[in-house]
Design an enzyme around this catalytic site. Structure first.
Site, PDB file in Angstrom:
ATOM      1  N   ASP A 171     -14.239 -37.620  69.319  1.00  0.00           N
ATOM      2  CA  ASP A 171     -13.646 -38.659  70.164  1.00  0.00           C
ATOM      3  C   ASP A 171     -13.056 -38.023  71.421  1.00  0.00           C
ATOM      4  O   ASP A 171     -12.109 -37.238  71.346  1.00  0.00           O
ATOM      5  CB  ASP A 171     -12.563 -39.404  69.390  1.00  0.00           C
ATOM      6  CG  ASP A 171     -12.157 -40.716  70.053  1.00  0.00           C
ATOM      7  OD1 ASP A 171     -12.220 -40.789  71.292  1.00  0.00           O
ATOM      8  OD2 ASP A 171     -11.788 -41.653  69.331  1.00  0.00           O
ATOM      9  N   HIS A 182     -10.565 -56.256  69.411  1.00  0.00           N
ATOM     10  CA  HIS A 182     -11.346 -55.251  70.138  1.00  0.00           C
ATOM     11  C   HIS A 182     -10.453 -54.343  70.966  1.00  0.00           C
ATOM     12  O   HIS A 182      -9.230 -54.534  71.062  1.00  0.00           O
ATOM     13  CB  HIS A 182     -12.370 -55.936  71.044  1.00  0.00           C
ATOM     14  CG  HIS A 182     -11.752 -56.794  72.123  1.00  0.00           C
ATOM     15  ND1 HIS A 182     -11.250 -56.277  73.287  1.00  0.00           N
ATOM     16  CD2 HIS A 182     -11.563 -58.146  72.193  1.00  0.00           C
ATOM     17  CE1 HIS A 182     -10.777 -57.263  74.047  1.00  0.00           C
ATOM     18  NE2 HIS A 182     -10.943 -58.400  73.408  1.00  0.00           N
ATOM     19  N   HIS A 208     -15.801 -42.073  69.922  1.00  0.00           N
ATOM     20  CA  HIS A 208     -14.916 -43.231  69.978  1.00  0.00           C
ATOM     21  C   HIS A 208     -15.613 -44.523  69.525  1.00  0.00           C
ATOM     22  O   HIS A 208     -14.965 -45.393  68.928  1.00  0.00           O
ATOM     23  CB  HIS A 208     -14.408 -43.395  71.413  1.00  0.00           C
ATOM     24  CG  HIS A 208     -13.220 -44.280  71.540  1.00  0.00           C
ATOM     25  ND1 HIS A 208     -11.992 -43.982  70.983  1.00  0.00           N
ATOM     26  CD2 HIS A 208     -13.047 -45.479  72.168  1.00  0.00           C
ATOM     27  CE1 HIS A 208     -11.126 -44.939  71.270  1.00  0.00           C
ATOM     28  NE2 HIS A 208     -11.734 -45.860  71.983  1.00  0.00           N
ATOM     29  N   SER A 233      -9.336 -48.936  68.943  1.00  0.00           N
ATOM     30  CA  SER A 233      -8.775 -48.373  70.170  1.00  0.00           C
ATOM     31  C   SER A 233      -7.492 -49.098  70.592  1.00  0.00           C
ATOM     32  O   SER A 233      -6.559 -49.206  69.800  1.00  0.00           O
ATOM     33  CB  SER A 233      -9.839 -48.415  71.267  1.00  0.00           C
ATOM     34  OG  SER A 233      -9.467 -47.648  72.385  1.00  0.00           O
TER      35      SER A 233
END
Length: 450
Positions: free
Chosen positions: A395, A175, A423, A250
């Site tokens: 984004d 993540h 995003h 990310s």
């Protein structure tokens, strides 16, 4: 040309003046909070914790500093090169003398005995959380383990299938910043494929070090190296993964690239979503990364908040003191306001970190990791690992230029821009399509027997 540029310069000056004024005040506030927190740390914990308000080469009296000249430390230059008017002017000289002054006066000992008469014998290293972090049962549950929290999804497999020669697909999901494994488990996991006649699947979603339900050690610098080593220790080694794929979002993309580069002979493919990529430059990739992801500006609000939290260590700690340490209070308020029995997972996971883990992950992973990314990508491409990158054209967190810069420097990387997504919605608004593309990538990456 001169006449047309003059109005533009005036507009730029008018817009820039409020921004300069606000961040000038933040420079002053952060310097003041440095003194406040140093005093409170000594009162509450009997020991001064180090901060990054001065060059670590100048530090000799306090524990926790590591010299950045040692490449093995993997710390970011942005920890001490952040510009601050008052720090550069020597405003913090008083803060350096504060411990000696307070000891001579005796005020620290007096306050400690007055506020905590029964806790004087409690040693500093016995406490898992700092006084400014939450110490509830949930927040310190990680003290029972030294491994990351890992959510494993795999179908129940009969003994006959285990003894068969079916190929096995292992996938590690990583993540991003201020998130957890639930970013994947509550969204795309239900769309992932089940075991087929030809393939067994195993999916691992990790809580990164310092986030979710994983350990949040107070003496950790949360460097890129430490993140990679914890994934290796918690996922790869215990499950004997001799081949695997990596999917990341990310900030997790930087960790994923480093992990894949370390195991370039084992990894089969790397799928990246909105990776913050910053090529090495003469000015330093780490400092360039900070200027891009946390540019000092007042609008939009997300950019303003990012700048405030990334540039100002002590203001950020103050925000975490209010939000994260009192998360149970905020959760009760949210339940009352929204009339819900359960607080949305995205909100609870947002508060499952400490200032130590968030602050150092921003600088030592996003900024500090930038100087290693090119080398890691070269390793993967030379090893024939397939790298797919996807990003939304709207984004606002990671500039779309990051995608094109990566493609320009590494043509072998396959990139895709999804129109009308940002995003998060680049995944959330197209979960089935996203998973279908992942399965296609896995199947075309030349699986080998485990």
């Amino acid at each position: 040309m001169i006449a047309s540029s003059f109005p533009e310069k005036c507009v730029s000056l008018i817009n820039g003046a409020p921004c300069w004024a606000v961040f000038f005040l933040f420079d002053l506030l952060d310097s003041f909070l440095c003194i406040v927190f140093r005093f409170l740390d000594e009162v509450m914990e009997e020991k001064l914790e180090s901060c990054h308000c001065k060059n670590p080469q100048e530090t000799t009296n306090f524990s926790g500093y590591e010299l950045l000249s040692n490449d093995d430390k993997h710390l970011s230059e942005t920890l001490y090169r952040r510009r601050n008017v008052f720090r550069q002017a020597g405003f913090l000289r008083f803060a350096r003398k504060l411990p000696e002054i307070t000891k001579k006066i005796g005020i620290v000992t007096f306050l400690r005995n007055f506020l905590f008469p029964h806790k004087m014998k409690k040693l500093h290293h016995e406490v898992a959380n700092r006084w400014s972090d939450c110490g509830c049962k949930t927040c310190v549950s990680w003290t029972n383990t030294n491994k990351l929290n890992v959510i494993l999804k795999q179908p129940s497999i009969s003994q006959d299938l285990l003894m068969s020669n079916k190929s096995e697909v292992n996938v590690i999901f990583i993540h991003g910043f201020l998130a957890s494994s639930s970013f994947w488990t509550n969204t795309v996991f239900k769309y992932l494929p089940e075991t087929t006649t030809k393939t067994n699947y195993r999916f691992f979603a990790v809580d990164l070090l310092g986030f979710g339900d994983s350990p949040k050690p107070r003496d950790c610098r949360y460097s890129l190296k430490e993140h990679v080593e914890m994934i290796e220790k918690s996922v790869i080694l215990p499950n004997n993964l001799s081949s695997f794929h990596v999917v990341a979002h990310s900030m997790g993309c930087i960790i994923a690239i480093a992990l894949a580069a370390k195991f370039s002979d084992n990894v089969k493919s790397v799928a990246l979503v909105a990776p913050p990529y910053f090529a090495n430059s003469k000015g330093g990739a780490s400092c360039d990364a900070l200027d891009v992801i946390a540019e000092k500006k007042l609008w939009p609000p997300t950019s303003f908040f990012s700048a405030m939290m990334a540039w100002y260590e002590h203001i950020g700690r103050g925000v975490c003191l209010v939000v994260c340490r009192h998360h149970r209070t905020w959760e009760r308020i949210i339940k009352i306001v929204t009339w819900r029995r359960k607080v949305p997972t995205a909100i609870t996971e947002l508060m499952k970190h400490t200032h130590q883990s968030a602050w150092h992950s921003v600088h030592n992973v996003i900024c500090g990791g930038a100087k290693f990314t090119d080398k890691h990508l070269e390793t993967l491409i030379n090893s024939g690992v397939r790298i797919n990158v996807v990003q939304g054209d709207r984004d606002a967190i990671v500039p779309i230029d990051c995608l094109w810069n990566m493609k320009a420097k590494f043509p072998a990387v396959k990139v895709e821009v999804i129109a009308g997504t940002d995003h998060s919605t680049v995944i959330m608004s197209r979960r089935e399509v996203f998973v279908a593309n992942l399965v296609s990538l896995w199947s075309s990456s030349g699986e080998t027997q485990n």
